[in-house]
Design a protein around this motif. Structure first.
Motif, PDB file in Angstrom:
ATOM      1  N   ALA A   1       7.493   4.155   4.959  1.00 46.21           N
ATOM      2  CA  ALA A   1       7.433   5.615   4.909  1.00 46.21           C
ATOM      3  C   ALA A   1       8.681   6.246   5.520  1.00 46.21           C
ATOM      4  CB  ALA A   1       6.182   6.107   5.628  1.00 46.21           C
ATOM      5  N   THR A   2       9.119   5.737   6.667  1.00 46.83           N
ATOM      6  CA  THR A   2      10.317   6.311   7.285  1.00 46.83           C
ATOM      7  C   THR A   2      11.566   5.987   6.480  1.00 46.83           C
ATOM      8  OG1 THR A   2      10.445   4.364   8.745  1.00 46.83           O
ATOM      9  CG2 THR A   2       9.351   6.338   9.609  1.00 46.83           C
TER      10      THR A   2
ATOM     11  N   THR B   1       0.829  -1.209   0.000  1.00 40.36           N
ATOM     12  CA  THR B   1       0.000   0.000   0.000  1.00 40.36           C
ATOM     13  C   THR B   1       0.863   1.259   0.000  1.00 40.36           C
ATOM     14  OG1 THR B   1      -1.727  -1.187   1.218  1.00 40.36           O
ATOM     15  CG2 THR B   1      -1.820   1.225   1.239  1.00 40.36           C
ATOM     16  N   ALA B   2       1.904   1.249   0.829  1.00 42.60           N
ATOM     17  CA  ALA B   2       2.798   2.408   0.878  1.00 42.60           C
ATOM     18  C   ALA B   2       3.497   2.617  -0.457  1.00 42.60           C
ATOM     19  CB  ALA B   2       3.826   2.218   1.992  1.00 42.60           C
ATOM     20  N   SER B   3       3.829   1.516  -1.133  1.00 39.09           N
ATOM     21  CA  SER B   3       4.495   1.621  -2.430  1.00 39.09           C
ATOM     22  C   SER B   3       3.632   2.380  -3.420  1.00 39.09           C
ATOM     23  CB  SER B   3       4.807   0.227  -2.974  1.00 39.09           C
ATOM     24  OG  SER B   3       5.257   0.289  -4.310  1.00 39.09           O
TER      25      SER B   3
ATOM     26  N   ALA C   1       3.101  12.300  17.781  1.00 36.54           N
ATOM     27  CA  ALA C   1       3.267  13.702  18.182  1.00 36.54           C
ATOM     28  C   ALA C   1       4.585  14.273  17.678  1.00 36.54           C
ATOM     29  CB  ALA C   1       3.174  13.810  19.707  1.00 36.54           C
ATOM     30  N   PHE C   2       5.658  13.487  17.729  1.00 37.47           N
ATOM     31  CA  PHE C   2       6.968  13.948  17.248  1.00 37.47           C
ATOM     32  C   PHE C   2       6.996  14.059  15.724  1.00 37.47           C
ATOM     33  CE2 PHE C   2       8.484  13.151  21.472  1.00 37.47           C
ATOM     34  CZ  PHE C   2       9.637  13.916  21.597  1.00 37.47           C
ATOM     35  N   ALA C   3       6.146  13.289  15.038  1.00 36.48           N
ATOM     36  CA  ALA C   3       6.151  13.302  13.573  1.00 36.48           C
ATOM     37  C   ALA C   3       5.370  14.458  12.972  1.00 36.48           C
ATOM     38  CB  ALA C   3       5.579  11.980  13.049  1.00 36.48           C
ATOM     39  N   VAL C   4       4.533  15.088  13.771  1.00 39.67           N
ATOM     40  CA  VAL C   4       3.694  16.173  13.231  1.00 39.67           C
ATOM     41  C   VAL C   4       4.520  17.301  12.614  1.00 39.67           C
ATOM     42  CG1 VAL C   4       2.044  17.965  13.860  1.00 39.67           C
ATOM     43  CG2 VAL C   4       1.718  15.642  14.704  1.00 39.67           C
ATOM     44  N   PRO C   5       5.575  17.819  13.287  1.00 40.64           N
ATOM     45  CA  PRO C   5       6.360  18.894  12.646  1.00 40.64           C
ATOM     46  C   PRO C   5       7.019  18.453  11.346  1.00 40.64           C
ATOM     47  CG  PRO C   5       6.817  18.778  15.001  1.00 40.64           C
ATOM     48  CD  PRO C   5       6.040  17.551  14.653  1.00 40.64           C
ATOM     49  N   LEU C   6       7.491  17.213  11.276  1.00 42.12           N
ATOM     50  CA  LEU C   6       8.108  16.720  10.047  1.00 42.12           C
ATOM     51  C   LEU C   6       7.087  16.608   8.923  1.00 42.12           C
ATOM     52  CD1 LEU C   6      10.438  13.914  11.459  1.00 42.12           C
ATOM     53  CD2 LEU C   6      11.144  16.125  10.545  1.00 42.12           C
ATOM     54  N   ALA C   7       5.862  16.227   9.263  1.00 37.09           N
ATOM     55  CA  ALA C   7       4.829  16.077   8.239  1.00 37.09           C
ATOM     56  C   ALA C   7       4.455  17.408   7.601  1.00 37.09           C
ATOM     57  CB  ALA C   7       3.587  15.424   8.843  1.00 37.09           C
ATOM     58  N   ARG C   8       4.748  18.499   8.269  1.00 42.24           N
ATOM     59  CA  ARG C   8       4.405  19.815   7.745  1.00 42.24           C
ATOM     60  C   ARG C   8       5.473  20.353   6.804  1.00 42.24           C
ATOM     61  NH1 ARG C   8       2.353  22.546  13.488  1.00 42.24           N
ATOM     62  NH2 ARG C   8       0.413  21.334  13.662  1.00 42.24           N
ATOM     63  N   ARG C   9       6.612  19.643   6.716  1.00 39.22           N
ATOM     64  CA  ARG C   9       7.692  20.115   5.857  1.00 39.22           C
ATOM     65  C   ARG C   9       7.514  19.586   4.436  1.00 39.22           C
ATOM     66  NH1 ARG C   9      13.173  19.657   9.637  1.00 39.22           N
ATOM     67  NH2 ARG C   9      12.392  20.931  11.355  1.00 39.22           N
ATOM     68  N   GLY C  10       8.263  20.165   3.500  1.00 38.72           N
ATOM     69  CA  GLY C  10       8.168  19.913   2.065  1.00 38.72           C
ATOM     70  C   GLY C  10       8.046  18.473   1.642  1.00 38.72           C
ATOM     71  N   ARG C  11       9.164  17.831   1.318  1.00 34.82           N
ATOM     72  CA  ARG C  11       9.135  16.501   0.718  1.00 34.82           C
ATOM     73  C   ARG C  11       8.753  15.429   1.727  1.00 34.82           C
ATOM     74  NH1 ARG C  11      14.640  15.391  -2.228  1.00 34.82           N
ATOM     75  NH2 ARG C  11      13.456  13.605  -2.974  1.00 34.82           N
ATOM     76  N   ARG C  12       8.890  15.688   3.013  1.00 34.33           N
ATOM     77  CA  ARG C  12       8.551  14.714   4.047  1.00 34.33           C
ATOM     78  C   ARG C  12       7.100  14.865   4.481  1.00 34.33           C
ATOM     79  NH1 ARG C  12      13.811  16.124   5.459  1.00 34.33           N
ATOM     80  NH2 ARG C  12      13.069  17.753   6.837  1.00 34.33           N
TER      81      ARG C  12
ATOM     82  N   ARG D   1       3.484  12.301   0.361  1.00 33.42           N
ATOM     83  CA  ARG D   1       4.611  12.521   1.264  1.00 33.42           C
ATOM     84  C   ARG D   1       4.679  11.397   2.287  1.00 33.42           C
ATOM     85  NH1 ARG D   1       4.255  16.841   4.428  1.00 33.42           N
ATOM     86  NH2 ARG D   1       2.010  17.087   4.176  1.00 33.42           N
ATOM     87  N   PRO D   2       5.887  10.976   2.676  1.00 34.30           N
ATOM     88  CA  PRO D   2       6.013   9.779   3.515  1.00 34.30           C
ATOM     89  C   PRO D   2       5.605   9.972   4.976  1.00 34.30           C
ATOM     90  CG  PRO D   2       8.180  10.683   3.006  1.00 34.30           C
ATOM     91  CD  PRO D   2       7.202  11.444   2.174  1.00 34.30           C
ATOM     92  N   MET D   3       5.841  11.137   5.571  1.00 37.39           N
ATOM     93  CA  MET D   3       5.600  11.268   7.002  1.00 37.39           C
ATOM     94  C   MET D   3       4.129  11.153   7.395  1.00 37.39           C
ATOM     95  SD  MET D   3       8.423  11.113   8.342  1.00 37.39           S
ATOM     96  CE  MET D   3       7.730  11.193   9.985  1.00 37.39           C
ATOM     97  N   PRO D   4       3.175  11.745   6.644  1.00 36.68           N
ATOM     98  CA  PRO D   4       1.776  11.474   6.990  1.00 36.68           C
ATOM     99  C   PRO D   4       1.427   9.987   6.934  1.00 36.68           C
ATOM    100  CG  PRO D   4       1.925  13.387   5.557  1.00 36.68           C
ATOM    101  CD  PRO D   4       3.289  12.780   5.597  1.00 36.68           C
ATOM    102  N   LEU D   5       2.046   9.268   5.989  1.00 33.11           N
ATOM    103  CA  LEU D   5       1.796   7.830   5.899  1.00 33.11           C
ATOM    104  C   LEU D   5       2.398   7.103   7.098  1.00 33.11           C
ATOM    105  CD1 LEU D   5       0.433   5.849   3.942  1.00 33.11           C
ATOM    106  CD2 LEU D   5       2.683   5.447   2.921  1.00 33.11           C
ATOM    107  N   ALA D   6       3.563   7.546   7.556  1.00 31.19           N
ATOM    108  CA  ALA D   6       4.164   6.956   8.752  1.00 31.19           C
ATOM    109  C   ALA D   6       3.277   7.183   9.976  1.00 31.19           C
ATOM    110  CB  ALA D   6       5.556   7.548   8.981  1.00 31.19           C
TER     111      ALA D   6
END
Length: 462
Positions: free
Chosen positions: A377-378, A317-319, A451-462, A327-332
């Motif tokens: 995703a990661t 599914t991720a593929s 919670a830690f992934a939320v800031p990364l999910a807001r960035r460009g390619r991630r 973007r990968p981080m929302p999927l993670a």
């Protein structure tokens, strides 16, 4: 020859549709070559299933070894995990008179792997207390088993790190995440196949039958790894001279440059938290099924197949989602979120009188699905963050953080479980209480990872 041509033609036609990442194949690197290389992942899957899926249940339930000691033994292979980054860097910069970089490391890992399996049967014989081993000191069996687990783990880490780096060498830079994904899909196939095989072979469990399974796994590991390496790297004196003359930064300098990349440290933190949350269940799911739900050795071993199948669905599914530009981080984050109700279902399975086993199976599948989404995703996010000329180092860093977090989780799970054995009433009475406490802790860790992934999910390619 007609049947072979027919099979290859249909494989090339239909594989990209049904096999995730199969579209990475090209005329220069056909799918048959990539699948042969992926045999090293089959051996890794076999080893993971045997250690974490079968031996832990047998040692805890049948051999009456304390769960804390078993979890520490299973975590010992992870002591080598931090060195995966160094292995990836060394294979990037390896100098050989034949011009080989990855193959020598794969061979070294295979030797370690076989050596551990060679010691393991005798250690289990002493632990079993049967025959002439009845008078042998128990510490001998425990020490030998710990050494065997350590050697097997070291071999697996070396083989997998160098093998993944070799796979990325064979394809273009834009296809490197796909080929690594293909390798991990084959890892899951190996886990599913070996879990079903081990479950059938151990349906009527005896110590002698378990030893035969271990010996067969040792032999298959050597044969498949040698087949995977065959003619994957060409011998070249010219490349050997270039390798000898090349200048590379030190490992410390290369790591400093990698960690200086924007968001890399935060990304590795999310990987550690999520893997830690998912990883604590590895050592407890099968003993939990045996003690709380009264499943047999063969039945609990087949749980690994269900778990791996869920992970395979997650990877597939991720593929497709990431291949369409997501973007990968929302999927993670979604993968970690799926794991939370998965652990809740496992906890409830011991609290209801009817349908508990089915709820346990659903929870196991959900955890596998969440791991597949989170892992792929990661992995993609790590490779997108890393410099183009340091993919091997990035793969090593991702593998080191993931394996170390999983090892710490496995060790801590057994220790916490044994520490709570005497405390009744935690998430249910009896033998299930300590297990359920650990499962609840895992769900909390996944929420923290989100919670830690939320800031990364807001960035460009991630």
């Amino acid at each position: 020859m007609g049947y072979r041509a027919f099979a290859l033609k249909n494989l090339a036609r239909h594989a990209p549709k049904y096999l995730p990442f199969a579209d990475v194949a090209s005329e220069e690197v056909p799918l048959s070559r990539l699948l042969r290389l992926s045999l090293f992942q089959i051996t890794v899957g076999m080893t993971m299933t045997l250690l974490a899926g079968t031996l832990n249940r047998v040692m805890i339930v049948e051999l009456a070894v304390p769960a804390s000691l078993v979890s520490v033994m299973l975590a010992m292979p992870m002591l080598f995990a931090p060195f995966r980054t160094l292995i990836g860097f060394k294979s990037d910069t390896h100098k050989s008179a034949l011009g080989l970089r990855r193959a020598p490391w794969i061979w070294k890992g295979t030797i370690y792997q076989f050596g551990g399996f060679a010691i393991m049967p005798f250690a289990l014989l002493v632990l079993s207390g049967f025959g002439e081993s009845v008078h042998a000191p128990r510490w001998i069996g425990m020490s030998a088993a710990a050494l065997a687990f350590l050697l097997v783990g070291a071999g697996v880490h070396i083989v997998q790190t160098a093998g993944l780096a070799l796979a990325t060498d064979l394809v273009e830079e834009e296809d490197q995440p796909k080929v690594v994904g293909l390798m991990y899909v084959m890892l899951l196939f190996g886990m599913v196949i070996s879990a079903l095989t081990y479950g059938a072979l151990l349906a009527n469990y005896t110590p002698g039958r378990l030893i035969q399974v271990i010996q067969g796994t040792a032999l298959m590991s050597v044969v498949l790894n040698m087949a995977a390496m065959w003619k994957q790297e060409a011998i070249s004196r010219d490349r050997a001279r270039q390798m000898a003359e090349a200048e590379h930064p030190s490992f410390k300098e290369a790591m400093s440059l990698l960690m200086a990349r924007p968001g890399m440290l935060s990304l590795l933190t999310v990987i550690a938290l999520g893997t830690f949350g998912f990883g604590m269940a590895d050592v407890l799911l099968e003993p939990y099924g045996g003690q709380a739900l009264h499943l047999t050795v063969g039945e609990t071993t087949k749980l690994t197949a269900l778990f791996a199948f869920g992970t395979l669905i997650g990877f597939g599914t991720a593929s497709r989602v990431l291949g369409n530009g997501a973007r990968p981080m929302p999927l993670a984050m979604l993968g970690a979120l799926i794991g939370v109700p998965g652990f809740a279902a496992i906890i409830l399975s011991s609290l209801i009188s009817q349908g508990g086993i089915w709820l346990f199976l659903v929870g196991t599948f959900a955890i596998g699905l969440g791991i597949g989404l989170f892992g792929h995703a990661t992995l993609t996010a790590t490779m997108r963050t890393a410099p183009a000329d340091r993919i091997g180092l990035a793969l090593g860093a991702w593998g080191a953080v993931q394996a170390t977090a999983a090892g710490v989780g496995v060790a801590l799970a057994g220790v916490v479980r044994d520490g709570l054995v005497a405390l009744p009433g935690a998430f249910g009475a009896g033998v299930a209480g300590p297990y359920n406490t650990v499962f609840a802790l895992e769900a909390v860790l996944l929420i923290v990872a989100i919670a830690f992934a939320v800031p990364l999910a807001r960035r460009g390619r991630r």
